[in-house]
Design a protein around this motif. Structure first.
Motif, PDB file in Angstrom:
ATOM      1  N   SER A 110       0.707  -1.169   0.023  1.00  0.00           N
ATOM      2  CA  SER A 110       0.093   0.039   0.087  1.00  0.00           C
ATOM      3  C   SER A 110       0.952   1.480   0.140  1.00  0.00           C
ATOM      4  CB  SER A 110      -0.760   0.107   1.210  1.00  0.00           C
ATOM      5  OG  SER A 110      -1.829  -1.030   1.366  1.00  0.00           O
ATOM      6  N   THR A 113       0.243   4.590  -2.243  1.00  0.00           N
ATOM      7  CA  THR A 113      -0.815   5.386  -1.985  1.00  0.00           C
ATOM      8  C   THR A 113      -0.628   6.382  -0.724  1.00  0.00           C
ATOM      9  OG1 THR A 113      -2.211   3.860  -0.522  1.00  0.00           O
ATOM     10  CG2 THR A 113      -2.364   3.784  -2.821  1.00  0.00           C
ATOM     11  N   PRO A 310      -2.771   2.033   6.049  1.00  0.00           N
ATOM     12  CA  PRO A 310      -3.020   1.115   4.661  1.00  0.00           C
ATOM     13  C   PRO A 310      -3.421  -0.279   5.094  1.00  0.00           C
ATOM     14  CG  PRO A 310      -0.784   1.812   4.819  1.00  0.00           C
ATOM     15  CD  PRO A 310      -1.374   2.443   5.825  1.00  0.00           C
ATOM     16  N   GLY A 327      -7.877   2.882   2.504  1.00  0.00           N
ATOM     17  CA  GLY A 327      -6.436   2.459   2.138  1.00  0.00           C
ATOM     18  C   GLY A 327      -6.455   0.906   1.975  1.00  0.00           C
TER      19      GLY A 327
END
Length: 339
Positions: A110, A113, A310, A327
């Motif tokens: 993750s 992001t 996340p 997330g």
């Protein structure tokens, strides 16, 4: 008192500070508590690189989450980047100390992001400045709903595109997110609809041939059917959901992994029951089938003042029960070290 050579004590101390930090609404105090948490976790790791607290949470795993929140809250870009690099290091070390737990892999996946998440978090925090407590509560609720809806849309897409191997773990994450979204609803019918979708996802993911997924799906179904029993008005439906919840819980506790963990699992289940009671009392008016009472439900702890991490937002960064916050991760976790 703390034994200066006891890594478990420092790990547990750091984890407790982290739990207090993510629930604190004052951002300066949150940042200071995160700093203290990291200091204690670092002491634990220096004594023992595989240190973990009494609840089974590895210090390296908690450290990764603590650096994530520090990254989110930091206004200075250079300092934030340093926090992110330390988070990455904690993730790598977390993978080394426990290669069987996929939580760190989810965190690493993750990372692409996190800059956008931080931007959104900073914008959210800016909107809270100078507002009254009532205005902050309303804004936090809106943020929480937006975050969960975004996560839900993303997870539904991932499930739809997943192959046979990836589908079941994603279904468990989807079920967890659906449960969290349901608990933010102000209308009974909408909440029940989301909970039934969550139950279906949990059942589809249940496979005794895959022990880890099997246990996670049973724990989630225990929580989902319990939530349905509080949302329904029909007595027959309430009894049916209560029975289903108890059956899932008994299956979980009778499994080899769950036999020694009934008390801990029961404690986690009762924490959620208290949340369901508050949800029902605040949101559902039994006299008109679900008209909002005018009170807003509590935002999940992961969304108070910053975006959710996340991966799992630790109610204990141990074995995740799945799903729950923006997330792609979860506000719902099973922190029992036995699972």
């Amino acid at each position: 008192s703390i034994n200066v050579r006891d890594d478990a004590s420092f790990a547990d101390w750091g984890f407790r500070l982290f739990q207090v930090a993510i629930m604190h609404e004052d951002q300066n105090k949150k940042a200071n508590l995160l700093k203290e948490s990291i200091e204690k976790l670092d002491k634990a790791i220096k004594i023992n690189s595989c240190a973990k607290g009494e609840d089974g949470a590895y210090a390296q795993h908690v450290m990764a989450h603590a650096w994530f929140f520090s990254f989110m809250l930091e206004k200075d870009d250079t300092t934030a980047e340093a926090h992110l690099n330390k988070m990455k290091r904690a993730i790598r070390q977390g993978m080394i100390v426990d290669s069987t737990n996929g939580e760190m892999e989810q965190l690493e996946a993750s990372l692409g992001t996190v800059y956008e998440q931080r931007k959104q978090a900073q914008e959210q925090l800016a909107r809270l400045e100078g507002k009254s407590e009532e205005e902050k509560r309303a804004e936090l609720m809106k943020m929480s709903i937006d975050m969960h809806n975004q996560a839900l849309m993303q997870k539904r897409q991932e499930v739809a595109m997943a192959g046979p191997v990836q589908r079941k773990p994603l279904l468990i994450e989807l079920a967890g997110i659906l449960l969290e979204c349901a608990l933010l609803q102000t209308k009974r019918k909408e909440g029940i609809s989301l909970l039934k979708e969550a139950a279906d996802a949990g059942k589809e993911a249940t496979d005794p041939r895959e022990p880890e997924l099997y246990l996670r799906s049973l724990f989630l179904q225990t929580l989902i059917y319990s939530a349905l029993s509080y949302a329904e008005l029909d007595r027959g439906a309430v009894a049916t959901h209560q029975k289903a919840s108890q059956e899932c819980f008994e299956k979980l506790c009778s499994s080899p992994e769950g036999q020694g963990a009934r008390a801990e699992l029961e404690g986690q289940r009762m924490q959620m029951v208290e949340r369901y009671k508050g949800w029902k009392a605040q949101m559902l008016d039994p006299t008109d089938g679900g008209k909002p009472t005018g009170k807003a439900p509590e935002p999940s702890t992961a969304s108070r003042g910053a975006a959710a991490p996340p991966s799992t937002a630790p109610a204990g960064p141990g074995a995740g029960a799945g799903g729950g916050s923006a997330g792609g991760g979860g506000g719902l976790t099973c922190s029992c070290p036995h699972l």
